[in-house]
Design a protein around this motif. Structure first.
Motif, PDB file in Angstrom:
ATOM      1  N   ASN A   1      -1.705   5.807 -14.593  1.00 29.37           N
ATOM      2  CA  ASN A   1      -1.671   6.610 -13.371  1.00 29.37           C
ATOM      3  C   ASN A   1      -2.985   6.535 -12.614  1.00 29.37           C
ATOM      4  O   ASN A   1      -3.006   6.516 -11.375  1.00 29.37           O
ATOM      5  N   ALA A   2      -4.108   6.454 -13.348  1.00 31.55           N
ATOM      6  CA  ALA A   2      -5.418   6.342 -12.698  1.00 31.55           C
ATOM      7  C   ALA A   2      -5.557   5.003 -11.990  1.00 31.55           C
ATOM      8  O   ALA A   2      -6.150   4.913 -10.911  1.00 31.55           O
ATOM      9  N   VAL A   3      -5.000   3.952 -12.578  1.00 30.72           N
ATOM     10  CA  VAL A   3      -5.036   2.627 -11.956  1.00 30.72           C
ATOM     11  C   VAL A   3      -4.249   2.645 -10.653  1.00 30.72           C
ATOM     12  O   VAL A   3      -4.694   2.118  -9.629  1.00 30.72           O
ATOM     13  N   VAL A   4      -3.075   3.265 -10.685  1.00 28.56           N
ATOM     14  CA  VAL A   4      -2.236   3.361  -9.481  1.00 28.56           C
ATOM     15  C   VAL A   4      -2.979   4.098  -8.375  1.00 28.56           C
ATOM     16  O   VAL A   4      -2.922   3.707  -7.200  1.00 28.56           O
ATOM     17  N   LYS A   5      -3.712   5.155  -8.737  1.00 30.96           N
ATOM     18  CA  LYS A   5      -4.460   5.922  -7.742  1.00 30.96           C
ATOM     19  C   LYS A   5      -5.586   5.090  -7.126  1.00 30.96           C
ATOM     20  O   LYS A   5      -5.824   5.140  -5.916  1.00 30.96           O
ATOM     21  N   VAL A   6      -6.294   4.333  -7.960  1.00 31.71           N
ATOM     22  CA  VAL A   6      -7.377   3.488  -7.448  1.00 31.71           C
ATOM     23  C   VAL A   6      -6.826   2.465  -6.459  1.00 31.71           C
ATOM     24  O   VAL A   6      -7.371   2.272  -5.365  1.00 31.71           O
ATOM     25  N   LEU A   7      -5.737   1.801  -6.826  1.00 32.52           N
ATOM     26  CA  LEU A   7      -5.146   0.810  -5.933  1.00 32.52           C
ATOM     27  C   LEU A   7      -4.622   1.464  -4.658  1.00 32.52           C
ATOM     28  O   LEU A   7      -4.705   0.878  -3.571  1.00 32.52           O
ATOM     29  N   GLY A   8      -4.101   2.678  -4.791  1.00 37.06           N
ATOM     30  CA  GLY A   8      -3.625   3.406  -3.615  1.00 37.06           C
ATOM     31  C   GLY A   8      -4.759   3.731  -2.645  1.00 37.06           C
ATOM     32  O   GLY A   8      -4.610   3.596  -1.431  1.00 37.06           O
ATOM     33  N   ARG A   9      -5.908   4.134  -3.191  1.00 31.27           N
ATOM     34  CA  ARG A   9      -7.070   4.421  -2.334  1.00 31.27           C
ATOM     35  C   ARG A   9      -7.570   3.145  -1.662  1.00 31.27           C
ATOM     36  O   ARG A   9      -7.965   3.169  -0.492  1.00 31.27           O
ATOM     37  N   MET A  10      -7.561   2.045  -2.383  1.00 34.20           N
ATOM     38  CA  MET A  10      -7.998   0.779  -1.807  1.00 34.20           C
ATOM     39  C   MET A  10      -7.055   0.342  -0.680  1.00 34.20           C
ATOM     40  O   MET A  10      -7.488  -0.214   0.338  1.00 34.20           O
ATOM     41  N   GLU A  11      -5.776   0.608  -0.876  1.00 38.58           N
ATOM     42  CA  GLU A  11      -4.799   0.274   0.163  1.00 38.58           C
ATOM     43  C   GLU A  11      -5.030   1.127   1.410  1.00 38.58           C
ATOM     44  O   GLU A  11      -5.027   0.615   2.538  1.00 38.58           O
ATOM     45  N   LYS A  12      -5.253   2.426   1.231  1.00 40.43           N
ATOM     46  CA  LYS A  12      -5.509   3.311   2.370  1.00 40.43           C
ATOM     47  C   LYS A  12      -6.796   2.944   3.098  1.00 40.43           C
ATOM     48  O   LYS A  12      -6.915   3.127   4.313  1.00 40.43           O
ATOM     49  N   ALA A  13      -7.762   2.398   2.359  1.00 43.91           N
ATOM     50  CA  ALA A  13      -9.036   2.000   2.957  1.00 43.91           C
ATOM     51  C   ALA A  13      -8.939   0.656   3.683  1.00 43.91           C
ATOM     52  O   ALA A  13      -9.926   0.196   4.270  1.00 43.91           O
ATOM     53  N   GLY A  14      -7.774   0.019   3.637  1.00 40.21           N
ATOM     54  CA  GLY A  14      -7.595  -1.245   4.334  1.00 40.21           C
ATOM     55  C   GLY A  14      -8.181  -2.439   3.610  1.00 40.21           C
ATOM     56  O   GLY A  14      -8.442  -3.477   4.230  1.00 40.21           O
ATOM     57  N   LEU A  15      -8.359  -2.315   2.283  1.00 39.59           N
ATOM     58  CA  LEU A  15      -8.936  -3.414   1.502  1.00 39.59           C
ATOM     59  C   LEU A  15      -7.874  -4.335   0.932  1.00 39.59           C
ATOM     60  O   LEU A  15      -8.094  -5.537   0.781  1.00 39.59           O
ATOM     61  N   ILE A  16      -6.711  -3.780   0.575  1.00 43.28           N
ATOM     62  CA  ILE A  16      -5.630  -4.557  -0.015  1.00 43.28           C
ATOM     63  C   ILE A  16      -4.309  -4.152   0.612  1.00 43.28           C
ATOM     64  O   ILE A  16      -4.205  -3.108   1.260  1.00 43.28           O
TER      65      ILE A  16
END
Length: 219
Positions: free
Chosen positions: A65-80
């Motif tokens: 779940n922590a991994v999913v959150k990190v990737l979600g934040r990166m997506e919102k930041a426009g990185l991925i």
């Protein structure tokens, strides 16, 4: 009532509590930044990634779940970018600005085509999922480390072992569902062309080149 015991001490004790929390927050920010950078470097090398792969190789000991959150934040930041694979699975690629930052061409930030996608996923699992690790090579790395390789197609994927025979170039040939003899004939024709180059022929004779056939398995 309602006051944390940590806030009921002397001024010096309260100051120590605040400093510890600030230090912990700064460490957390550094760790998050390091993890973000590691994920971006990982995607820049393999073109795409999946949650189970990131979890296994970059987030050991952390809940999924922590991994999913990190990737979600990166997506919102426009990185991925998040793209559908096979429901409910998704995969991630770089955005245009992140691809430029890592010196990747713009097609690296676009969804892979129907033939490129299974090749990229198969290469990702080959490089990261076995008992020995491999790394996918960029065009610049191929020219620098293996200058004896004749001109290759943009669609070709090459890797090398991360340990042991790191001077061996691996040509990745995934099974895309066609007849096996068709793939063999295509590889044979390409090898015949390459073997006409003396530098490549010398490297092949020295066992510095090999073909890796990837086939699906059940289970």
């Amino acid at each position: 009532r309602g006051v944390s015991p940590a806030l009921c001490g002397t001024k010096s004790e309260l100051r120590a509590v605040v400093e510890r929390r600030m230090k912990s927050d700064k460490q957390h920010q550094r760790d998050s930044g390091d993890r973000t950078q590691e994920v971006l470097v990982h995607i820049a090398r393999y073109r795409l990634t999946l949650i189970p792969v990131v979890w296994r190789i970059l987030f050991k000991g952390v809940r999924k779940n922590a991994v999913v959150k990190v990737l979600g934040r990166m997506e919102k930041a426009g990185l991925i970018q998040r793209l559908p694979l096979v429901h409910p699975q998704v995969y991630f690629i770089l955005t245009s600005k992140t691809a430029r930052r890592f010196g990747r061409s713009q097609h690296w930030s676009q969804p892979p085509g129907p033939q490129a996608l299974p090749v990229d996923v198969a290469t990702l699992y080959f490089c990261t999922g076995g008992t020995s690790r491999h790394e996918r090579l960029s065009e610049q790395e191929i020219r620098s480390m293996f200058p004896w390789l004749p001109g290759n197609s943009r669609q070709d994927v090459f890797c090398r072992p991360c340990s042991g025979d790191t001077g061996v170039l691996e040509w990745i040939r995934p099974d895309l569902g066609g007849p096996g003899h068709h793939m063999v004939r295509k590889c044979h024709r390409r090898l015949q062309t390459w073997m006409a180059d003396s530098a490549f022929a010398s490297a092949a004779d020295a066992e510095r080149f090999r073909i890796v056939f990837l086939a699906p398995t059940v289970g």
